[in-house]
Design a protein around this motif. Structure first.
Motif, PDB file in Angstrom:
ATOM      1  N   ARG A   4       0.832  -1.207   0.000  1.00 54.42           N
ATOM      2  CA  ARG A   4       0.000   0.000   0.000  1.00 54.42           C
ATOM      3  C   ARG A   4       0.864   1.254   0.000  1.00 54.42           C
ATOM      4  NH1 ARG A   4      -1.979   4.167   0.230  1.00 54.42           N
ATOM      5  NH2 ARG A   4      -3.970   4.909   1.019  1.00 54.42           N
ATOM      6  N   ASP A   5       1.996   1.213   0.691  1.00 53.51           N
ATOM      7  CA  ASP A   5       2.869   2.384   0.802  1.00 53.51           C
ATOM      8  C   ASP A   5       3.591   2.720  -0.495  1.00 53.51           C
ATOM      9  OD1 ASP A   5       2.176   2.677   3.460  1.00 53.51           O
ATOM     10  OD2 ASP A   5       3.878   1.500   4.196  1.00 53.51           O
ATOM     11  N   SER A   6       3.588   1.799  -1.444  1.00 53.48           N
ATOM     12  CA  SER A   6       4.287   2.046  -2.713  1.00 53.48           C
ATOM     13  C   SER A   6       3.661   3.181  -3.516  1.00 53.48           C
ATOM     14  CB  SER A   6       4.308   0.766  -3.560  1.00 53.48           C
ATOM     15  OG  SER A   6       4.985  -0.276  -2.889  1.00 53.48           O
ATOM     16  N   PHE A   7       2.426   3.538  -3.200  1.00 50.49           N
ATOM     17  CA  PHE A   7       1.746   4.602  -3.934  1.00 50.49           C
ATOM     18  C   PHE A   7       2.043   5.993  -3.378  1.00 50.49           C
ATOM     19  CE2 PHE A   7      -1.172   0.887  -4.378  1.00 50.49           C
ATOM     20  CZ  PHE A   7      -1.027   0.707  -5.741  1.00 50.49           C
ATOM     21  N   ASN A   8       2.620   6.063  -2.201  1.00 54.49           N
ATOM     22  CA  ASN A   8       2.852   7.358  -1.566  1.00 54.49           C
ATOM     23  C   ASN A   8       3.911   8.159  -2.320  1.00 54.49           C
ATOM     24  OD1 ASN A   8       1.028   6.734   0.460  1.00 54.49           O
ATOM     25  ND2 ASN A   8       2.591   5.996   1.883  1.00 54.49           N
TER      26      ASN A   8
END
Length: 198
Positions: A57-61
């Protein structure tokens, strides 16, 4: 006459009740849809890109993104969607320099990193993402993506799956979708709006 007036008054009261109920139902469904949309993608899935980098999920930040779920044996929807994504990048040019694009497989049994890497390489922009079947299932559930195996004659199979492209802002939050084969001008307008807000 008095009876007719009472009937008329009763009918208008009924119309008012129906109108209030309809408005309440619309408000409820709108709030429910917004709440569901706000939670899209918020799951604990552990995937990896075709280059071996962790994908969560954090890869989109930190950057706006487009996200598509598909598979390499897809006969039409996936190659068409990849071609559209590539054309959006070409049209947007420098406007899209900070836009990331991801293709997450719904068929991890066949779509190894090597297979997926070859499949998306021609676009020059899209990053392939795969992982263990259980983690792929977590990701599809997090994004409310439909994916189901469909048996074919001879023992082979294909996949039914959601065909929309998800739009995410630079905080990784859901910002809308582009439908399969949506009008190109409309799609580009949505992307420009996404980029302007990110």
């Amino acid at each position: 006459m008095a009876a007719l007036a009472r009937i008329r008054t009763g009918l208008w009261a009924l119309v008012a009740v129906v109108a209030v109920a309809a408005a309440g139902f619309y408000a409820y469904t709108s709030m429910t849809s917004s709440a569901e949309a706000a939670g899209l993608g918020h799951g604990d899935y552990q995937l990896h890109t075709v280059g071996g980098e962790a994908f969560t999920r954090d890869s989109f930040n930190g950057h706006p993104s487009v996200l598509f779920f598909g598979f390499t044996h897809c006969p039409e929807v996936c190659p068409t969607s990849l071609a559209e994504i590539a054309s959006w990048y070409e049209t947007l040019g420098d406007e899209a320099k900070n836009l990331n694009a991801y293709f997450v497989t719904v068929d991890p049994e066949r779509d190894t990193a090597a297979v997926l890497s070859d499949y998306v390489a021609w676009t020059g922009k899209v990053t392939g993402v795969t992982g263990d079947p259980a983690e792929i299932e977590k990701a599809t559930k997090a994004w409310a993506v439909y994916a189901a195996k469909v048996p074919l004659d001879g023992g082979d199979y294909t996949m039914d799956h959601t065909a929309s492209v998800f739009l995410l802002d630079n905080k990784g939050e859901f910002s809308g979708t582009i439908a399969y084969r949506e009008d190109n001008a409309t799609a580009l307008g949505k992307l420009r709006n996404l980029l302007a807000k990110s």
